[in-house]
Write an enzyme that holds these catalytic residues in place. Structure first.
Site, PDB file in Angstrom:
ATOM      1  N   GLU A   1       3.437  21.297  -4.189  1.00 54.13           N
ATOM      2  CA  GLU A   1       3.966  22.084  -3.073  1.00 54.13           C
ATOM      3  C   GLU A   1       4.173  23.516  -3.548  1.00 54.13           C
ATOM      4  OE1 GLU A   1       7.462  20.657  -0.603  1.00 54.13           O
ATOM      5  OE2 GLU A   1       8.041  22.729  -0.960  1.00 54.13           O
TER       6      GLU A   1
ATOM      7  N   ARG B   1       4.146  21.605   5.569  1.00 50.33           N
ATOM      8  CA  ARG B   1       4.193  22.673   4.555  1.00 50.33           C
ATOM      9  C   ARG B   1       2.896  23.493   4.569  1.00 50.33           C
ATOM     10  NH1 ARG B   1       8.491  20.519   4.655  1.00 50.33           N
ATOM     11  NH2 ARG B   1       9.843  20.017   2.888  1.00 50.33           N
TER      12      ARG B   1
ATOM     13  N   SER C   1      11.184  20.596  -4.211  1.00 48.91           N
ATOM     14  CA  SER C   1      10.137  19.581  -4.400  1.00 48.91           C
ATOM     15  C   SER C   1       8.933  20.227  -5.066  1.00 48.91           C
ATOM     16  CB  SER C   1       9.691  19.025  -3.049  1.00 48.91           C
ATOM     17  OG  SER C   1      10.764  18.437  -2.375  1.00 48.91           O
TER      18      SER C   1
HETATM   19  N1  EPU Z   1      12.959   8.635  -3.820  1.00 47.45           N
HETATM   20  C1  EPU Z   1      13.033   7.841  -4.944  1.00 47.45           C
HETATM   21  N2  EPU Z   1      13.339   8.421  -6.131  1.00 47.45           N
HETATM   22  C2  EPU Z   1      13.594   9.746  -6.258  1.00 47.45           C
HETATM   23  C3  EPU Z   1      13.526  10.565  -5.111  1.00 47.45           C
HETATM   24  C4  EPU Z   1      13.197   9.982  -3.896  1.00 47.45           C
HETATM   25  O1  EPU Z   1      12.817   6.639  -4.895  1.00 47.45           O
HETATM   26  O2  EPU Z   1      13.864  10.186  -7.378  1.00 47.45           O
HETATM   27  C5  EPU Z   1      12.602   8.008  -2.530  1.00 47.45           C
HETATM   28  C6  EPU Z   1      13.742   7.291  -1.828  1.00 47.45           C
HETATM   29  O3  EPU Z   1      13.186   6.169  -1.198  1.00 47.45           O
HETATM   30  C7  EPU Z   1      14.204   8.276  -0.792  1.00 47.45           C
HETATM   31  C8  EPU Z   1      12.893   8.932  -0.415  1.00 47.45           C
HETATM   32  O4  EPU Z   1      12.172   9.002  -1.634  1.00 47.45           O
HETATM   33  O5  EPU Z   1      14.783   7.636   0.289  1.00 47.45           O
HETATM   34  C9  EPU Z   1      13.029  10.304   0.200  1.00 47.45           C
HETATM   35  O6  EPU Z   1      13.764  11.136  -0.674  1.00 47.45           O
HETATM   36  P1  EPU Z   1      14.522  12.443  -0.101  1.00 47.45           P
HETATM   37  O7  EPU Z   1      15.285  12.079   1.089  1.00 47.45           O
HETATM   38  O8  EPU Z   1      15.229  13.091  -1.243  1.00 47.45           O
HETATM   39  O9  EPU Z   1      13.364  13.347   0.436  1.00 47.45           O
HETATM   40  P2  EPU Z   1      11.948  13.736  -0.164  1.00 47.45           P
HETATM   41  O10 EPU Z   1      10.897  13.053   0.662  1.00 47.45           O
HETATM   42  O11 EPU Z   1      11.892  13.519  -1.640  1.00 47.45           O
HETATM   43  C10 EPU Z   1      11.576  15.752   1.450  1.00 47.45           C
HETATM   44  C11 EPU Z   1      11.248  17.214   1.323  1.00 47.45           C
HETATM   45  C12 EPU Z   1      12.487  17.999   0.918  1.00 47.45           C
HETATM   46  C13 EPU Z   1      13.557  17.792   1.981  1.00 47.45           C
HETATM   47  C14 EPU Z   1      13.858  16.292   2.076  1.00 47.45           C
HETATM   48  C15 EPU Z   1      14.833  15.952   3.174  1.00 47.45           C
HETATM   49  C16 EPU Z   1       8.919  17.305   0.682  1.00 47.45           C
HETATM   50  C17 EPU Z   1       7.929  17.543  -0.414  1.00 47.45           C
HETATM   51  N3  EPU Z   1      10.193  17.395   0.339  1.00 47.45           N
HETATM   52  O12 EPU Z   1      11.913  15.298   0.131  1.00 47.45           O
HETATM   53  O13 EPU Z   1      12.139  19.381   0.889  1.00 47.45           O
HETATM   54  O14 EPU Z   1      14.735  18.496   1.632  1.00 47.45           O
HETATM   55  O15 EPU Z   1      12.630  15.574   2.381  1.00 47.45           O
HETATM   56  O16 EPU Z   1      14.236  16.038   4.424  1.00 47.45           O
HETATM   57  O17 EPU Z   1       8.514  17.068   1.812  1.00 47.45           O
HETATM   58  C18 EPU Z   1      11.277  21.061  -0.568  1.00 47.45           C
HETATM   59  O18 EPU Z   1      10.291  21.096   0.190  1.00 47.45           O
HETATM   60  O19 EPU Z   1      11.356  21.790  -1.587  1.00 47.45           O
HETATM   61  C19 EPU Z   1      12.331  20.114  -0.281  1.00 47.45           C
HETATM   62  C20 EPU Z   1      13.396  19.966  -1.078  1.00 47.45           C
END
Ligand code: EPU
Length: 336
Positions: A331, A164, A235
């Protein structure tokens, strides 16, 4: 060129905050942009360039000039046996570009389906999802230096992409305004299915670009609120990167804490997990909510102000720091 005074930005930020800008200027060509940049009044004012406003948190009204591009167009500028090079105007809605590529069988951005925002901002922010970042397909970025008015074509390396992050976000350089982005797409797609949920959603059917796009859209719709219905900026925080040593130590206290290994020295921890562990998920704080299906997303439940959203973000940051000794970084970009 369009110029408005005391203009509402409610439709230009996905939190739908009803802030105003003193001036709003929209340009349709690079020539018009050049005229704005050379204007003495423009040079004296604070200015902010926005795309779709899907990554912004306005704390107050903006006492300056908000600039917005209307440069559109998707053109195939080069083609080889295996690749196509698409030159895309910065104002093209990103998801429409993904749709355009998928429809024509060109691979590389299908995992980035349904990410809100416009193409110029996508290249500045290095948007990413489901194992792909836009940097993976960036061939070059055309941008104007806001101080010298010179146009420069940045190669992917010169864009200095990180998680990012990019050259264009680094305030140590002269400010640049992106006008066109050239993407390098594959005629024989190499699918990225490293994200378990995406693989699972595709099942045993043969993988195609449109199936990947549909699966990504379905996963996003399940987890993330539609900004048209519930104001949000995706996010709110970045996933923090910590040392492997700190992770090992935390893992003794919290054996279920997930992490993605980045190198021998570093891991990335999902901020959503940390926030949920601190008890914020699904909670309301006046007009601000922590989304019930994804704790990393803050939502405007109706008439929140940017200040109220920032206060909730600060209490989340403090709680995560207290409990885990991990500093969350936003972010979204704060604008005050
Ligand atoms: N998780 C939790 N609780 C929650 C949310 C997440 O425990 O409420 C844990 C779970 O273990 C889950 C892991 O976090 O498996 C990852 O969650 P998720 O797959 O939803 O992805 P993220 O890491 O929260 C990132 C990006 C997203 C992108 C997704 C999918 C960032 C800051 N965010 O989210 O990007 O869509 O991966 O690749 O890197 C954005 O940048 O606005 C965005 C939505």
């Amino acid at each position: 060129m369009r110029i408005e005074q005391n203009y509402s930005l409610a439709e230009h930020n996905t939190f739908h905050l009803p802030v105003k800008t003193r001036w709003f200027m929209e340009y349709a060509t690079e020539e018009e942009l050049g005229r704005i940049l050379r204007d003495e009044y423009f040079q004296e004012c604070f200015s902010l360039h926005i795309g779709g406003g899907s990554n912004l948190l306005f704390i107050n009204d903006f006492n300056g000039i908000v600039l917005h591009s209307c440069i559109k167009g998707i053109t195939c500028v080069r083609e080889t046996d295996s690749e196509v090079f698409l030159r895309v105007g910065a104002a093209e809605v990103w998801d429409e570009v993904v749709d355009y590529a998928v429809e024509r069988g060109w691979g590389g951005i299908e995992n980035l389906s349904l990410i809100p925002g416009e193409t110029g901002a996508a290249a500045v922010q290095n948007i990413g999802a489901y194992g792909v970042e836009i940097k993976d397909v960036i061939e070059s970025v055309e941008a104007y230096n806001q101080l010298t008015f010179e146009k420069r074509v940045f190669s992917r390396e010169e864009c200095a992409y990180g998680y990012r992050d990019s050259f264009f976000k680094d305030e140590q350089h002269d400010p640049y305004i992106v006008t066109y982005v050239t993407l390098r797409l594959a005629k024989q797609p190499a699918y990225v299915l490293t994200y378990g949920q995406l693989r699972a959603r595709l099942g045993d059917e043969p993988v195609t670009l449109s199936r990947v796009r549909k699966a990504v859209i379905a996963i996003r719709k399940e987890k993330l609120p539609d900004p048209a219905v519930l104001g949000n900026a995706g996010s709110f925080f970045k996933n923090p990167v910590i040392s492997t040593a700190q992770y090992e130590e935390l893992k003794r206290r919290y054996p279920e804490m997930p992490a993605y290994v980045l190198s021998e020295q570093e891991v990335k921890v999902p901020a959503g997990w940390l926030i949920e562990a601190c008890g914020f998920k699904g909670k309301q704080h006046g007009p601000v909510g922590v989304y019930e299906k994804q704790a990393l997303v803050l939502v405007n439940l109706g008439d929140a102000t940017g200040h109220e959203i920032a206060l909730v973000a600060e209490s989340i940051r403090a709680a995560v720091d207290d409990r885990f000794g991990i500093e969350l970084m936003p972010e979204v970009k704060y604008v005050s």
